[in-house]
Design a protein around this motif. Structure first.
Motif, PDB file in Angstrom:
ATOM      1  N   ALA A 227      19.747   0.698   2.014  1.00  0.00           N
ATOM      2  CA  ALA A 227      18.461   1.258   1.578  1.00  0.00           C
ATOM      3  C   ALA A 227      17.380   0.828   2.567  1.00  0.00           C
ATOM      4  CB  ALA A 227      18.140   0.772   0.169  1.00  0.00           C
ATOM      5  N   GLY A 228      16.123   1.182   2.257  1.00  0.00           N
ATOM      6  CA  GLY A 228      15.002   0.787   3.108  1.00  0.00           C
ATOM      7  C   GLY A 228      15.016  -0.721   3.353  1.00  0.00           C
ATOM      8  N   GLY A 229      14.826  -1.103   4.621  1.00  0.00           N
ATOM      9  CA  GLY A 229      14.891  -2.527   4.977  1.00  0.00           C
ATOM     10  C   GLY A 229      16.228  -2.905   5.579  1.00  0.00           C
TER      11      GLY A 229
ATOM     12  N   ALA B  50      10.265  12.007   2.166  1.00  0.00           N
ATOM     13  CA  ALA B  50       9.393  11.636   3.299  1.00  0.00           C
ATOM     14  C   ALA B  50       9.256  10.120   3.416  1.00  0.00           C
ATOM     15  CB  ALA B  50       8.014  12.282   3.115  1.00  0.00           C
ATOM     16  N   GLN B  51      10.218   9.387   2.855  1.00  0.00           N
ATOM     17  CA  GLN B  51      10.142   7.924   2.885  1.00  0.00           C
ATOM     18  C   GLN B  51      10.364   7.398   4.315  1.00  0.00           C
ATOM     19  OE1 GLN B  51       9.469   5.897   0.302  1.00  0.00           O
ATOM     20  NE2 GLN B  51       9.967   7.057  -1.545  1.00  0.00           N
ATOM     21  N   ILE B  52       9.822   6.216   4.571  1.00  0.00           N
ATOM     22  CA  ILE B  52       9.918   5.596   5.897  1.00  0.00           C
ATOM     23  C   ILE B  52      11.371   5.454   6.354  1.00  0.00           C
ATOM     24  CG2 ILE B  52       9.612   3.368   7.089  1.00  0.00           C
ATOM     25  CD1 ILE B  52       6.865   3.173   5.674  1.00  0.00           C
ATOM     26  N   ASP B  53      12.252   5.029   5.435  1.00  0.00           N
ATOM     27  CA  ASP B  53      13.643   4.803   5.851  1.00  0.00           C
ATOM     28  C   ASP B  53      14.369   6.106   6.205  1.00  0.00           C
ATOM     29  OD1 ASP B  53      13.686   5.616   3.187  1.00  0.00           O
ATOM     30  OD2 ASP B  53      15.272   4.235   2.584  1.00  0.00           O
ATOM     31  N   HIS B  54      13.829   7.244   5.795  1.00  0.00           N
ATOM     32  CA  HIS B  54      14.494   8.529   6.053  1.00  0.00           C
ATOM     33  C   HIS B  54      13.824   9.367   7.135  1.00  0.00           C
ATOM     34  CE1 HIS B  54      16.596   8.590   1.855  1.00  0.00           C
ATOM     35  NE2 HIS B  54      17.323   7.971   2.773  1.00  0.00           N
TER      36      HIS B  54
ATOM     37  N   GLU C 217      10.746   2.541 -11.524  1.00  0.00           N
ATOM     38  CA  GLU C 217       9.400   2.841 -11.010  1.00  0.00           C
ATOM     39  C   GLU C 217       9.449   3.211  -9.521  1.00  0.00           C
ATOM     40  OE1 GLU C 217       6.833  -0.047 -14.015  1.00  0.00           O
ATOM     41  OE2 GLU C 217       7.663  -0.884 -12.184  1.00  0.00           O
ATOM     42  N   MET C 218      10.550   2.858  -8.865  1.00  0.00           N
ATOM     43  CA  MET C 218      10.698   3.216  -7.448  1.00  0.00           C
ATOM     44  C   MET C 218      11.506   4.503  -7.285  1.00  0.00           C
ATOM     45  SD  MET C 218      11.346  -0.408  -5.532  1.00  0.00           S
ATOM     46  CE  MET C 218      12.947  -0.666  -6.264  1.00  0.00           C
ATOM     47  N   GLY C 219      11.920   5.101  -8.421  1.00  0.00           N
ATOM     48  CA  GLY C 219      12.680   6.349  -8.348  1.00  0.00           C
ATOM     49  C   GLY C 219      14.160   6.143  -8.088  1.00  0.00           C
ATOM     50  N   HIS C 220      14.683   5.001  -8.540  1.00  0.00           N
ATOM     51  CA  HIS C 220      16.121   4.763  -8.375  1.00  0.00           C
ATOM     52  C   HIS C 220      16.738   4.333  -9.705  1.00  0.00           C
ATOM     53  CE1 HIS C 220      15.989   5.209  -4.052  1.00  0.00           C
ATOM     54  NE2 HIS C 220      14.961   4.389  -3.996  1.00  0.00           N
ATOM     55  N   LEU C 221      17.700   5.099 -10.147  1.00  0.00           N
ATOM     56  CA  LEU C 221      18.449   4.796 -11.360  1.00  0.00           C
ATOM     57  C   LEU C 221      19.430   3.668 -11.035  1.00  0.00           C
ATOM     58  CD1 LEU C 221      18.702   6.112 -14.189  1.00  0.00           C
ATOM     59  CD2 LEU C 221      20.349   7.705 -13.189  1.00  0.00           C
TER      60      LEU C 221
ATOM     61  N   ILE D 167      25.789   5.078  -1.871  1.00  0.00           N
ATOM     62  CA  ILE D 167      25.106   4.942  -0.576  1.00  0.00           C
ATOM     63  C   ILE D 167      23.673   4.520  -0.848  1.00  0.00           C
ATOM     64  CG2 ILE D 167      24.392   7.399  -0.447  1.00  0.00           C
ATOM     65  CD1 ILE D 167      25.250   7.171   2.626  1.00  0.00           C
ATOM     66  N   HIS D 168      22.914   4.149   0.209  1.00  0.00           N
ATOM     67  CA  HIS D 168      21.520   3.693   0.050  1.00  0.00           C
ATOM     68  C   HIS D 168      21.511   2.447  -0.855  1.00  0.00           C
ATOM     69  CE1 HIS D 168      17.204   3.773  -1.180  1.00  0.00           C
ATOM     70  NE2 HIS D 168      16.987   4.442  -0.068  1.00  0.00           N
ATOM     71  N   ILE D 169      22.230   1.427  -0.383  1.00  0.00           N
ATOM     72  CA  ILE D 169      22.417   0.212  -1.183  1.00  0.00           C
ATOM     73  C   ILE D 169      21.376  -0.827  -0.763  1.00  0.00           C
ATOM     74  CG2 ILE D 169      24.091  -1.592  -1.798  1.00  0.00           C
ATOM     75  CD1 ILE D 169      26.077   0.829  -0.542  1.00  0.00           C
TER      76      ILE D 169
END
Ligand code: MLT
Ligand code: MN
Ligand code: ZN
Length: 304
Positions: free
Chosen positions: A10-12, A89-93, A242-246, A269-271
């Protein structure tokens, strides 16, 4: 079709540069059984030569080096990436687009109107790329109509609107609109098989389930094990929801959803770096394995 996992984090990423959570610290020191991961991106091709890049991560340079197929030598400057599709449009993508500025022609970028708005206002990457070779924007509709990508023969794409969060810099941050986040169905017209890809799944709306049920592979949001994970680690005040991840382990969570599916191979994916499933011999990873759910890693390749 070939599906190549360029980045499964995931991001980071994992480890994250400033993080001392037990996972990040453990993988850095080699004291846990875990493998580092770059940030969220995959590439798909039907013929093995012409590829669609799904999301452009800040780690794109290392990801391209890790997969030489994407850098053929047909001319002095060359790439096998024919088009780029963005799910949000997230930074990581999206940040990787800046690192692809040396492309010799405008990039064909496929994204929704909502993502295009973010990338021309709050995070104006498209405007910046306009000072280089520019962007040919192709609007991805959110009405679940299918589309094809010129130069990518044999694949049919369908965008599926998902409820998640718009990025902090989005004009619709607190007023999410359809298209802030999509999942994508990719069908190989030759084999008839299909992938459902959704690295950011915030809520299980009724229209999503049939895509998952009919997929041969689901490659979905593996961000968090619990909704409170980042709060408990003292990292964030925000819940996963709240971050949009179940989350995976909660009621109505990813494990429960995936367990109801009979047909597909199920892969996360996106762990996020806090997630205990990153530790290969953790109890949480074992629970996933028992539920028939795999955890993707960088370099993993699937064929459909
Ligand atoms: C997300 O998936 O929620 C974002 O990429 C978080 C981030 O900015 O890293
Ligand atoms: Mn992300
Ligand atoms: Zn960490």
């Amino acid at each position: 079709m070939l599906i190549h996992i360029l980045g499964s984090g995931a991001g980071g990423g994992f480890p994250q540069w400033n993080c001392n959570c037990s996972n990040c610290q453990g993988v850095r020191s080699g004291s846990i059984n875990a493998t580092s991961r770059t940030q969220s991106s995959i590439a798909i091709s039907a013929n093995g030569e012409d590829w669609v890049l799904f999301n452009a991560s800040p780690d794109i340079r290392a990801q391209l080096e890790s997969f030489p197929t994407l850098q053929p030598g047909r001319s002095i400057r060359d790439t096998a990436i024919r088009a780029i599709l963005l799910v949000d449009a997230q930074i990581d993508h999206t940040t990787g687009l800046l690192l692809l500025r040396e492309h010799t022609e405008p990039w064909d970028v496929y994204c929704t109107q909502a993502v295009h708005e973010d990338l021309t206002t709050g995070f104006p990457i498209f405007n910046i790329l306009g000072h280089f070779r520019g962007v040919n924007w192709h609007e991805v509709e959110t009405d679940q109509s299918s589309f094809t990508i010129p130069g990518i023969e044999g694949l049919i794409f369908t965008a599926v609107p998902l409820k998640s969060e718009a990025p902090p810099y989005s004009p619709h941050r607190h007023n999410t609109v359809p298209g802030d986040n999509i999942g994508v169905r990719v069908e190989n017209t030759e084999s008839g098989q299909n992938l459902f890809y959704a690295p950011g799944l915030g809520s299980m709306e009724p229209h999503i389930l049939p895509y998952m049920q009919q997929a041969d592979v689901v490659l979905v949001d593996g961000t968090l094990w619990t909704d409170t994970e980042m709060v408990e680690a003292g990292i964030s005040k925000k819940l996963g929801s709240e971050m949009g991840h179940l989350d995976q382990s909660g009621k109505g969570g990813i494990i429960e959803i995936l367990s109801s599916l009979k047909k597909p191979r199920k892969i996360l994916i996106h762990i996020n770096n806090t997630n205990p499933i990153l530790v290969d011999d953790s109890a949480e990873r074992l629970a996933l394995t028992e539920a028939g759910i795999e955890v993707s890693a960088d370099g993993m390749q699937l064929e459909l």
